[in-house]
Design an enzyme around this catalytic site. Structure first.
Site, PDB file in Angstrom:
ATOM      1  N   PHE A 155       0.888  -1.008   0.088  1.00  0.00           N
ATOM      2  CA  PHE A 155       0.034   0.055   0.012  1.00  0.00           C
ATOM      3  C   PHE A 155       0.850   1.255   0.093  1.00  0.00           C
ATOM      4  O   PHE A 155       1.757   1.442   0.833  1.00  0.00           O
ATOM      5  CB  PHE A 155      -0.793  -0.046   1.125  1.00  0.00           C
ATOM      6  CG  PHE A 155      -1.752   1.224   1.439  1.00  0.00           C
ATOM      7  CD1 PHE A 155      -3.040   1.314   1.236  1.00  0.00           C
ATOM      8  CD2 PHE A 155      -0.992   2.345   1.923  1.00  0.00           C
ATOM      9  CE1 PHE A 155      -3.953   2.493   1.329  1.00  0.00           C
ATOM     10  CE2 PHE A 155      -1.920   3.581   2.036  1.00  0.00           C
ATOM     11  CZ  PHE A 155      -3.062   3.611   1.563  1.00  0.00           C
ATOM     12  N   GLU A 156       0.784   2.124  -0.959  1.00  0.00           N
ATOM     13  CA  GLU A 156       1.298   3.128  -1.086  1.00  0.00           C
ATOM     14  C   GLU A 156       0.561   4.273  -1.595  1.00  0.00           C
ATOM     15  O   GLU A 156       0.019   4.274  -2.651  1.00  0.00           O
ATOM     16  CB  GLU A 156       2.828   3.352  -1.960  1.00  0.00           C
ATOM     17  CG  GLU A 156       3.808   2.562  -1.139  1.00  0.00           C
ATOM     18  CD  GLU A 156       5.148   2.488  -1.941  1.00  0.00           C
ATOM     19  OE1 GLU A 156       6.402   2.569  -1.514  1.00  0.00           O
ATOM     20  OE2 GLU A 156       4.955   2.303  -3.294  1.00  0.00           O
ATOM     21  N   ILE A 157       0.618   5.454  -1.061  1.00  0.00           N
ATOM     22  CA  ILE A 157       0.032   6.836  -1.909  1.00  0.00           C
ATOM     23  C   ILE A 157       1.043   7.793  -1.824  1.00  0.00           C
ATOM     24  O   ILE A 157       1.594   8.275  -0.603  1.00  0.00           O
ATOM     25  CB  ILE A 157      -1.233   7.318  -1.219  1.00  0.00           C
ATOM     26  CG1 ILE A 157      -2.286   6.378  -1.209  1.00  0.00           C
ATOM     27  CG2 ILE A 157      -1.790   8.449  -1.885  1.00  0.00           C
ATOM     28  CD1 ILE A 157      -3.643   6.694  -0.296  1.00  0.00           C
TER      29      ILE A 157
END
Ligand code: NAG
Ligand code: NAG
Ligand code: NAG
Length: 372
Positions: free
Chosen positions: A272-274
């Protein structure tokens, strides 16, 4: 000729049949018309309520949208897990915000895959193939040495010890250079078979932009030591020659418990990365990645994109440019972040708030807290 009784009867029958047919026709027409009327009415009602939703949603109202996309690295064989991940993202967030999707694969996606995935979203969706040189092990890597490393890791029973090296290297140093991603600044990384538990009723990309954030995460944990034996020493070697890239108020305290002498294995879980791709494209990270690449550790060990991204983001950025998305509920087997208290109820989260990885012994979120 006088009509016989039989003839009269048959004429009567013909008349009755004709009358019945006319009657049926009339009834059909009436019902068809009223059906059409009622569907166009229900369509109008739908439209009105949609318009009302759009009008009351501030992000729709001024049509503000960040320069951003989803990034989804997957294979044709991942289809079932791709569909469930995408559907949740669409239902919980993107149906309202309509950010585009970019799906990348090391071989072409099949027509069936594209059809099954495209039906899930109204947003633009693009399917890309990863250039071979960004995926396969480079020729200059000593395959004998790499093979030994893989075997040792399998023998040590490291999860996925013999696999995923190409993917880790691609996610570390190449995805943001793919031609389909060059037009974008921010990305949200999505993987097959993950869960998004809560409504996201605001735009996390605009949040990043407005709050001067560069890297966002939801789960932190420790890396397997055996996969990154020389990564920290290699990083220190890089920093000796390039001290100018270290930010003033960096997050070294997240990575190290002894002021940088050793690495405590903490990283942001990068499935998960933003984040802002311009950071990976920038000079500091580009040089750092090239240096790591030159050491061959993506193959001679199994440097993961999670520790590589985490070390770079924690050292080259101000700690204020990092963001813990504590309000986004997320699961990637076998761990999950379930928002707490108000975040949980506001998001109508489907996860059990007691099943939350934060503040368990294997989580590193305490280290993140302590740097502030
Ligand atoms: C909904 O909004 C669209 C675009 O603004 C407009 O064309 C349409 O007439 C609206 N529909 C209703 C029922 O108000
Ligand atoms: C979006 O960001 C990319 C990368 O920074 C940039 O090249 C592109 O021009 C931007 N697009 C718009 C419309 O601002
Ligand atoms: C964002 O943060 C960086 C690092 O602290 C700083 O250099 C920059 O000026 C900030 N930008 C804005 C718009 O606040």
């Amino acid at each position: 000729m006088k009509p016989t009784l039989a003839m009269i009867n048959s004429r009567r029958y013909v008349l009755i049949v004709i009358l019945l047919l006319l009657g049926f026709h009339y009834i059909l027409r009436i019902s068809h018309e009223s059906y059409a009327k009622s569907t166009s009415l229900s369509r109008l009602v739908e439209q009105l309520s949609l318009n009302r939703t759009l009008l009351t949603d501030p992000y729709y109202n001024d049509h503000r949208r960040a320069n951003a996309t989803f990034v989804f690295l997957c294979r044709n064989s991942d289809l079932a897990g791709v569909v469930t991940s995408m559907q949740q993202m669409e239902d919980r967030f993107n149906r309202k915000y309509q950010y585009p999707w970019v799906l990348l694969n090391d071989e072409p996606f099949t027509d069936d895959f594209k059809k099954r995935v495209s039906v899930l979203t109204d947003a633009p969706i693009q399917f890309g193939v990863i250039p071979r040189e960004q995926w396969v092990q480079p020729d200059w890597i000593d395959e004998k040495k790499a093979e030994v490393a893989r075997k040792v890791m399998v023998w040590q029973r490291i999860i996925y010890g013999g696999m995923y090296r190409n993917m880790c290297r691609f996610n570390s140093g190449f995805f943001y250079r793919h031609e389909l991603l060059l037009p974008y600044k921010y990305y949200w990384r999505v993987e097959p078979d993950v869960k998004f538990f809560c409504d996201v009723d605001y735009d996390p990309f605009l949040f990043m932009q407005e709050h001067n954030k560069t890297y966002g995460f939801t789960i932190t944990m420790e890396e397997f030591k055996e996969t990154i034996i020389t990564l920290w020493d290699t990083t220190k070697e890089f920093l000796v020659d390039n001290p100018q890239y270290v930010a003033q108020d960096n997050a070294l305290g997240f990575l190290s418990d002894d002021g940088g002498i050793s690495y405590n294995l903490c990283h942001y879980w990068s499935n998960f990365e933003i984040a802002d791709m311009d950071f990976w494209r920038g000079e500091a990270y580009a040089k750092y990645f090239d240096f790591l690449e030159s050491k061959g550790g993506f193959y001679y060990e199994r440097w993961g994109d999670a520790p590589v991204h985490s070390i770079a983001a924690s050292l080259f950025l101000s700690k204020h440019q990092l963001h813990f998305f504590r309000d986004i509920g997320y699961r990637h087997e076998p761990f999950q972040h379930c928002p707490q208290d108000d975040d949980w109820s506001r998001g109508r989260c489907s996860c059990n708030p007691d099943d939350n990885f934060d503040y368990t012994p294997a989580s590193c979120i305490r280290n993140f807290d302590r740097i502030f």
